[in-house]
Design an enzyme around this catalytic site. Sequence first.
Site, PDB file in Angstrom:
ATOM      1  N   GLU A 178       0.832  -1.213   0.000  1.00 54.71           N
ATOM      2  CA  GLU A 178       0.000   0.000   0.000  1.00 54.71           C
ATOM      3  C   GLU A 178       0.863   1.259   0.000  1.00 54.71           C
ATOM      4  O   GLU A 178       0.741   2.137   0.861  1.00 54.71           O
ATOM      5  CB  GLU A 178      -0.992  -0.020   1.172  1.00 54.71           C
ATOM      6  CG  GLU A 178      -2.014  -1.131   1.028  1.00 54.71           C
ATOM      7  CD  GLU A 178      -3.163  -1.052   2.035  1.00 54.71           C
ATOM      8  OE1 GLU A 178      -3.144  -0.158   2.908  1.00 54.71           O
ATOM      9  OE2 GLU A 178      -4.086  -1.887   1.938  1.00 54.71           O
ATOM     10  N   GLU A 214      -5.183  -8.573  -0.762  1.00 56.47           N
ATOM     11  CA  GLU A 214      -6.044  -8.272   0.386  1.00 56.47           C
ATOM     12  C   GLU A 214      -7.478  -8.144  -0.106  1.00 56.47           C
ATOM     13  O   GLU A 214      -7.769  -7.301  -0.963  1.00 56.47           O
ATOM     14  CB  GLU A 214      -5.607  -6.977   1.100  1.00 56.47           C
ATOM     15  CG  GLU A 214      -4.286  -7.096   1.845  1.00 56.47           C
ATOM     16  CD  GLU A 214      -3.971  -5.893   2.716  1.00 56.47           C
ATOM     17  OE1 GLU A 214      -4.939  -5.220   3.159  1.00 56.47           O
ATOM     18  OE2 GLU A 214      -2.776  -5.628   2.957  1.00 56.47           O
TER      19      GLU A 214
END
Length: 514
Positions: free
Chosen positions: A196, A319
């Site tokens: 991220e 994810e």
Amino acid sequence: MKKYCYIRLGIMGLLLSWQAVNAQNTVSFLKDTTGPVINRNIYGHFAEHLGNCIYGGFYVGDTSHIPNTKGVRQDVIAALRKLKIPNLRWPGGCFADTYHWKDGIGPKAGRPAIVNTWWGNVTEDNSFGTHDFLNMCEELGTEPYLAGNVGSGTVQELSDWVQYVNFEGKSPMSDLRVQHGRNNPWKVRFWGVGNEAWGCGGNMRPEYYADIYRKYATFMHSNWKNEHLFRIASGANSSDYNWTEVLMKNIPKNLLEGVALHHYAVISWNQKGDAVNFSERQYFQTMQSGLFMDSLIHKHSAIMDKYDPQKKVALVVDEWGGWYDVASGTNPGFLFQQNTMRDAVLAGATLNIFNNHADRVRMANLAQAINVLQSVILTHGDTMILTPTYHVMEMYNVHQDATLIPIAIHSNDYTLGKEKLPAVSVSASKDKAGVTHITLVNIDASKAQDITVNTQGSFKSVNGRLLTSAKLQDYNSFSQPDKIKPVAFNGAAIRNGNLTVKIPPYAVVVLTLQ
């Protein structure tokens, strides 16, 4: 290359001669097309240093009264072996970009403590580190997926980690590994280059991260013969298509094996709703967000196709899952939530989406394995229970490494107010033994669905398994651990060459055809 897809016939204008005029919920196997192999790594999992996922979940220490193997719970090992998890991602998540791997090697008493600033500001004693994780993966029979620290770590640090776990000759890092009790390298193939990067991994712009990725990936080497690392770039946050565009345009393909994508099924980031006490409206919104995964994959894949028409670079959804408010009375930084039939339906529909996009999606990781978000296992002291999501993942593992059967589908609508969703989700495959499996989900919260499947084959028998419960809000608790579990399904029959199925509301079914 023949084109295949998972489509709704009303959108594509495709009419099949076998359908009656008023037929609904119809599925047809597209036998004249060749589907890809459904990569087993689509069924991967995620273990972050977050809440009670590692400590108390996987790991209790070798002095615990709870039966363990080198500190890892034996009941967890047995459950995950049955699940046939193909890979496990560690140590994060956001935690990965503050994790310095050398803190977690050597004698445990000498390991430095840190504060986990991302998740609850708890003290992390680093008693579970590289050796513990990689040895655990060997016990589980799963491939490790290491998320490297790019946000606060150096190129040298990541390069040293690769050498430490992979190099079989003599080097400073392999000597250090031997010194700490491991002679043979683990040969770790999957590596995330940061996590991220658009957020907790550094709040980077895509152009900046693309350059950072190129730098770090250049110094990552396989360190063993005839094998190459599978390097995964920190990919887009849900519908940030520009992120994927910039990465695919600016990263040379000889440095890139996978691009990540993160998307959670969430009602609203401000008001996620309760994990158990939810309304049908909230259920509908969760499924609406979850099914958006199909559109995301279509659009990100289209961008990747521009720069990689041969589909050499994988889309890695490392994810995914449902995200609700934390359970009352628990640490808000631990992200503990219960797991209901809503989560089972979400898991089944999402896995069908991944299967049907197996040409580009070749890895995925449910968030997370134990005690965090949409987990497959919950623990409390020496007790362990399996969630409805666990059972879906176990039922669906028949698709691992099987060949996708492309399908055309026409579905009824699940309507709530003025909004609607397709009521039925389906994927199908043929395994190496020639056995066909079909996984079906009825998303509708109140109506059973009759489905006709034209298999274009001569199957003689069908049997199945069903997962459902009396209420959408039902879940397995420590007092009722088997309230929801798979049972035999008798709602399918073969008639006149067609398969007919009647599936109850909010249910998941797996059929075996022979």
